[in-house]
Design a protein around this motif. Structure first.
Motif, mmCIF file in Angstrom:
data_model
loop_
_atom_site.group_PDB
_atom_site.id
_atom_site.type_symbol
_atom_site.label_atom_id
_atom_site.label_comp_id
_atom_site.label_asym_id
_atom_site.label_seq_id
_atom_site.Cartn_x
_atom_site.Cartn_y
_atom_site.Cartn_z
ATOM 1 N N PHE A 109 -9.809 4.244 -6.207
ATOM 2 C CA PHE A 109 -10.486 3.501 -5.471
ATOM 3 C C PHE A 109 -10.047 2.063 -5.742
ATOM 4 C CE2 PHE A 109 -13.997 5.142 -2.815
ATOM 5 C CZ PHE A 109 -13.639 6.569 -2.800
ATOM 6 N N MET A 116 0.592 -1.238 0.126
ATOM 7 C CA MET A 116 0.195 0.039 0.078
ATOM 8 C C MET A 116 0.878 1.265 -0.008
ATOM 9 S SD MET A 116 -3.018 -0.812 -0.169
ATOM 10 C CE MET A 116 -4.504 -1.946 -0.090
ATOM 11 N N LYS A 165 1.597 2.501 -3.283
ATOM 12 C CA LYS A 165 0.276 3.158 -4.051
ATOM 13 C C LYS A 165 0.307 4.814 -3.402
ATOM 14 C CE LYS A 165 -1.941 -1.105 -4.921
ATOM 15 N NZ LYS A 165 -3.122 -2.058 -4.266
ATOM 16 N N LYS A 202 -11.580 -2.320 5.390
ATOM 17 C CA LYS A 202 -11.972 -3.109 4.211
ATOM 18 C C LYS A 202 -13.275 -3.277 3.955
ATOM 19 C CE LYS A 202 -7.171 -5.291 4.090
ATOM 20 N NZ LYS A 202 -6.450 -6.070 4.824
ATOM 21 N N ASP A 237 -7.397 0.928 -6.689
ATOM 22 C CA ASP A 237 -6.055 0.795 -6.125
ATOM 23 C C ASP A 237 -6.204 0.266 -4.748
ATOM 24 O OD1 ASP A 237 -4.349 0.632 -8.157
ATOM 25 O OD2 ASP A 237 -3.339 2.635 -7.775
ATOM 26 N N PHE A 238 -6.936 1.024 -4.057
ATOM 27 C CA PHE A 238 -6.994 0.697 -2.681
ATOM 28 C C PHE A 238 -7.994 -0.315 -1.787
ATOM 29 C CE2 PHE A 238 -4.484 4.581 -3.017
ATOM 30 C CZ PHE A 238 -3.470 4.383 -2.169
ATOM 31 N N TYR A 239 -9.357 -0.531 -2.689
ATOM 32 C CA TYR A 239 -10.257 -1.292 -2.308
ATOM 33 C C TYR A 239 -10.399 -2.385 -3.068
ATOM 34 C CZ TYR A 239 -11.732 2.669 0.695
ATOM 35 O OH TYR A 239 -11.940 3.732 1.560
#
Lengths: 269, 232
Positions: free
Chosen positions: B98, A1, A4, B74, B100-102
């Motif tokens: 979104f 993460m 990113k 999450k 990328d992260f979820y």
């Protein structure tokens, strides 16, 4: 993460810095052209169009150099305050990411732009001034440096390595102190910006106080005694490693406090 | 299985002001819950505590049995009552963000909803009206396949036509075991979609019941009951 986060942090800041750097390089090129076209302005008898425009672009260049360093600082603060503690924090803190990862991404990005701003300044000066005499001068300075390095002998490697570590660590601790001040300011129910400034002053006063106390009590007599016979050895073996230890301690304290405040005491308005 | 959202003796102070009195609440899975109360009653505070943007003064709040943290984030898809998107990104960039992260973000669904609401993915947030931005945020939040949706005033700023579409989307989107919490004071609009109602007043839970209970026991609609409970 973290990767990113870094990607987005760099994207968000590059759109400010890249155009600024572009303008600096452009002005450096224009200044170089002007300097090739005309006699130096201090030799001019009368002002003419060329000398006036040359002076304008020189002034613009100097202002832009100031601007990129002011922006480096302002963006460093703004990216933390706005995107973590302001409205955008509602998005950032609901991402499944550890709060410290946000802090590290912003820290690395800030250091990156500080270095990039320095490189841009150096490179733009090179674009503007690089000619035969310039390189001759540079060569002279370089020879001096080599001579100095030769004098240092076997301690050169240790000195250089310690210097680099010290510079990086002091950048980290300076930036983290600012982040910590904002995280403390965020604890107030009102006047959060004022609280951040107050916290920053507090951190520095406390740091200076502890620093002077330690140096008065223990360091000064010890330094005076040892500095006399082999200052370089003393510097490389004791003073710089001590500086590194102190910086690491500061970074560790700041990280722990920021992490605690952003995980256990987060209260977005 | 632990309830998706549980409050145990949860309270929250802002300085000396108490925003939530010691509350206990348990919300099951697979429901659409209306979190209803007048302005300043503590709805937003409760939702922000659940999404981890605030920390409790006392007691605890558990999502799927866990305190707010990476694991709960999450599971939770949160729509705040304000704009939380920066204005220099294009809608397309934010969708990638979104994604990328979820892990549970459904890109196709997002683009589909954008086209239904006539929003161009290449527009920048900067050039959008407040209502359009709210629609974009809602699309982002509803495009996740989350276990718990926390929607703070999701329909307040959008036109009635979009409101209908959004409500249909909320019902149509969520799966059997996910729970949607909608905070609003536009009760009449959302009443038809609700399964469960929590009335919150001055930081306290005034009532929590299923819609059937309210209709059977009180013989009233939620809207009528609200006006009665919160009579000024």
């Amino acid at each position: 993460m973290l990767g990113k986060l870094l990607k987005y942090e760099i994207k968000a800041t590059a759109r400010v810095f890249i155009p600024l750097y572009g303008i600096v390089f452009l002005l450096a090129i224009i200044n170089r052209i002007f300097s090739m076209l005309k006699t130096p302005f201090y030799l001019e008898e009368n002002a003419n169009f060329l000398s006036v425009s040359a002076n304008v672009t020189i002034t613009a260049y100097v202002l832009m150099i100031f601007a990129i360093f002011i922006f480096t600082l302002v963006i460093m603060i703004q990216r933390f305050y706005k995107s973590l503690l302001g409205d955008e924090g509602y998005l950032m803190f609901t991402l499944p990411v550890r709060p410290m990862e946000h802090v590290i991404a912003k820290l690395i990005t800030s250091v990156m732009w500080i270095v990039a701003s320095c490189l841009t300044t150096g490179l733009s000066l090179l674009i503007w001034f690089a000619n035969k005499e310039f390189f001759y001068g540079l060569r002279y300075v370089w020879d001096e440096i080599l001579e100095l390095m030769a004098e240092m002998g076997p301690r050169l490697g240790a000195f250089t390595a310690e210097m680099i570590v010290l510079v990086v660590l002091s950048m980290f601790s300076t930036i983290l102190a600012i982040y910590m001040a904002m995280s403390i300011g965020q604890q107030f129910n009102n006047h959060r910006i004022l609280g951040s400034f107050g916290a920053y002053i507090g951190i520095n006063v406390a740091g200076n106080f502890i620093g002077s106390l330690l140096s008065l009590a223990f360091m000064m007599p010890w330094v005076q005694k040892n500095f006399e016979y082999d200052p370089l050895k003393f510097l490389v073996n004791w003073i710089m490693p001590l500086g590194i230890v102190i910086d690491i301690a500061c970074v560790a304290i700041f990280v722990l406090v920021i992490n605690y405040l952003l995980t256990k005491k987060l209260n977005l308005e | 299985m632990a309830p998706i959202l549980e409050c145990k003796g949860l309270n929250k102070f802002y300085g000396g002001k108490q925003a939530l009195k010691t509350i206990d609440l348990s919300l099951g899975r697979g429901r659409i819950v209306g979190l209803l109360g007048p302005n300043g009653s503590g709805k937003t505070t409760l939702i922000k505590l659940a999404s981890g943007l605030l920390t409790p003064t006392g007691g605890e709040i558990l999502i799927d049995g866990k305190q707010p943290g990476i694991e709960t984030k999450k599971l939770v898809s949160y729509l705040p009552e304000r704009t939380y998107l920066n204005d220099w990104m294009k809608v397309r960039d934010i969708i990638d963000f979104f994604c990328d992260f979820y892990g549970d973000f459904n890109k196709e669904k997002a683009y589909d909803m954008l086209s239904r609401l006539n929003i161009n993915p290449n527009d920048r947030l900067k050039s959008m009206s407040k209502g359009t931005k709210e629609k974009v945020q809602l699309i982002l939040v509803m495009s996740r396949e989350a276990k718990l949706y926390l929607l703070d005033e999701p329909i307040g700023g959008v036109d009635p036509a979009a409101r209908d579409y959004i409500l249909r989307t909320i019902i149509g989107n969520y799966s059997e075991d996910s729970t949607v919490v909608i905070s609003t004071h536009l009760i009449a609009d959302i009443e038809p979609v609700l399964d469960y109602v929590v009335f919150i007043n001055q930081g306290d839970i005034a009532m929590s019941a299923t819609l059937d209970q309210i209709r059977e026991e009180q013989g009233k609609s939620v809207d009528e009951l609200f006006r009665e409970v919160f009579r000024c």
